[in-house]
Scaffold this motif. Structure first.
Motif, short mmCIF file in Angstrom:
data_model
loop_
_atom_site.label_atom_id
_atom_site.label_comp_id
_atom_site.label_asym_id
_atom_site.label_seq_id
_atom_site.Cartn_x
_atom_site.Cartn_y
_atom_site.Cartn_z
N LYS A 209 37.24 55.52 51.21
CA LYS A 209 37.91 54.52 50.81
C LYS A 209 38.18 54.85 48.87
O LYS A 209 37.24 54.38 48.23
N VAL A 210 39.69 54.18 48.94
CA VAL A 210 39.48 53.66 47.41
C VAL A 210 39.12 51.91 47.42
O VAL A 210 40.01 50.97 48.51
N GLU A 211 38.43 51.42 46.44
CA GLU A 211 37.58 49.80 46.70
C GLU A 211 37.68 49.39 45.40
O GLU A 211 38.71 49.98 44.40
N ILE A 212 38.18 47.98 45.26
CA ILE A 212 38.64 47.16 44.23
C ILE A 212 37.50 46.06 43.86
O ILE A 212 36.57 45.56 44.94
N ASN A 213 37.42 46.60 42.63
CA ASN A 213 36.12 45.64 42.41
C ASN A 213 36.29 44.52 41.31
O ASN A 213 36.90 44.76 40.27
N ALA A 214 35.56 43.50 41.54
CA ALA A 214 35.50 42.67 40.13
C ALA A 214 34.92 43.14 38.97
O ALA A 214 33.57 42.70 39.68
N VAL A 215 35.12 42.91 37.52
CA VAL A 215 34.01 44.16 36.36
C VAL A 215 33.23 43.08 36.00
O VAL A 215 32.46 42.63 35.69
N SER A 216 34.60 41.66 36.11
CA SER A 216 34.15 40.50 34.99
C SER A 216 35.65 38.92 35.75
O SER A 216 36.40 39.28 35.92
N ILE A 217 34.89 37.59 36.21
CA ILE A 217 36.04 36.59 36.10
C ILE A 217 35.18 36.15 34.58
O ILE A 217 33.74 35.16 35.07
N ASN A 218 35.95 34.93 34.49
CA ASN A 218 35.91 33.53 33.76
C ASN A 218 36.71 32.67 33.69
O ASN A 218 37.41 32.81 34.60
N THR A 219 36.46 31.84 32.84
CA THR A 219 37.36 31.04 33.06
C THR A 219 38.87 30.89 33.37
O THR A 219 39.96 30.16 33.11
N ASN A 220 39.31 32.35 32.13
CA ASN A 220 40.92 32.35 31.88
C ASN A 220 41.17 33.71 31.88
O ASN A 220 42.36 34.01 31.15
N LYS A 221 40.07 34.84 32.23
CA LYS A 221 40.62 36.03 32.16
C LYS A 221 39.44 37.06 33.18
O LYS A 221 38.45 36.42 33.34
N ALA A 222 40.32 37.64 33.96
CA ALA A 222 39.38 38.69 35.17
C ALA A 222 39.60 39.69 34.54
O ALA A 222 41.03 40.64 34.23
N VAL A 223 38.98 40.74 35.16
CA VAL A 223 39.04 42.81 34.82
C VAL A 223 38.56 42.81 36.23
O VAL A 223 37.54 42.70 36.70
#
Length: 155
Positions: free
Chosen positions: A49-63
């Motif tokens: 399947k096609v998956e979604i991953n959180a590369v980075s999450i911080n206080t005001n930005k996420a990738v």
């Protein structure tokens, strides 16, 4: 004479394009799920399947990344210029941020093609979050959508 000319042209045109050439593999439209196909004797993944991953999450930005975890080329169909959306809720379930709110998107059919192991990366900025545990719901807006929820605690 005209009859022979017409017959000759018909024979010539019928013979054009009859050479047998191998067809390259075609990408198939997908909703992120790849249909199982008969085993061709290889050792690879047949379904994924096609998956979604959180590369980075911080206080005001996420990738976030949308990654093709199959051994097939996948075509993801989009019906507008909006490729993703993001909702952030706090510990009480209150919405603290919605990325698409107030935005306007073009109405255009698009296709995103992902080869095996390829990914699309999306960086989202949002107002600084208060300390606590937040839920991030990231949605890739293909038809049908692909979504994933992540939790992140801010100290």
């Amino acid at each position: 004479m005209f009859r022979y000319l017409m017959i000759s042209m018909l024979v010539f045109l019928t013979a054009c394009g009859t050479a047998q050439e191998p067809n390259p593999p075609k990408a198939e439209p997908s909703n992120g799920q790849v249909q199982e196909k008969p085993d061709s004797g290889g050792n690879g993944i047949v379904a994924g399947k096609v998956e979604i991953n959180a590369v980075s999450i911080n206080t005001n930005k996420a990738v976030f990344e949308v990654k093709n975890q199959t051994e097939q080329i996948v075509e993801l169909q989009l019906s507008s210029g909006q490729q993703f959306d993001l909702w952030i809720t706090d510990e009480s379930g209150n919405e603290v941020f919605h990325w698409a709110e107030g935005k306007v998107f073009t109405q255009a059919l698009m296709t995103k093609t992902l080869k095996q192991g390829e990914s699309l990366t999306y960086e989202v900025e949002y107002p600084e979050l208060k300390p606590g545990t937040n839920k991030f719901k990231f949605v890739f807006t293909s038809k049908p959508p692909i979504e994933q929820i992540f939790e992140h605690t801010i100290q």
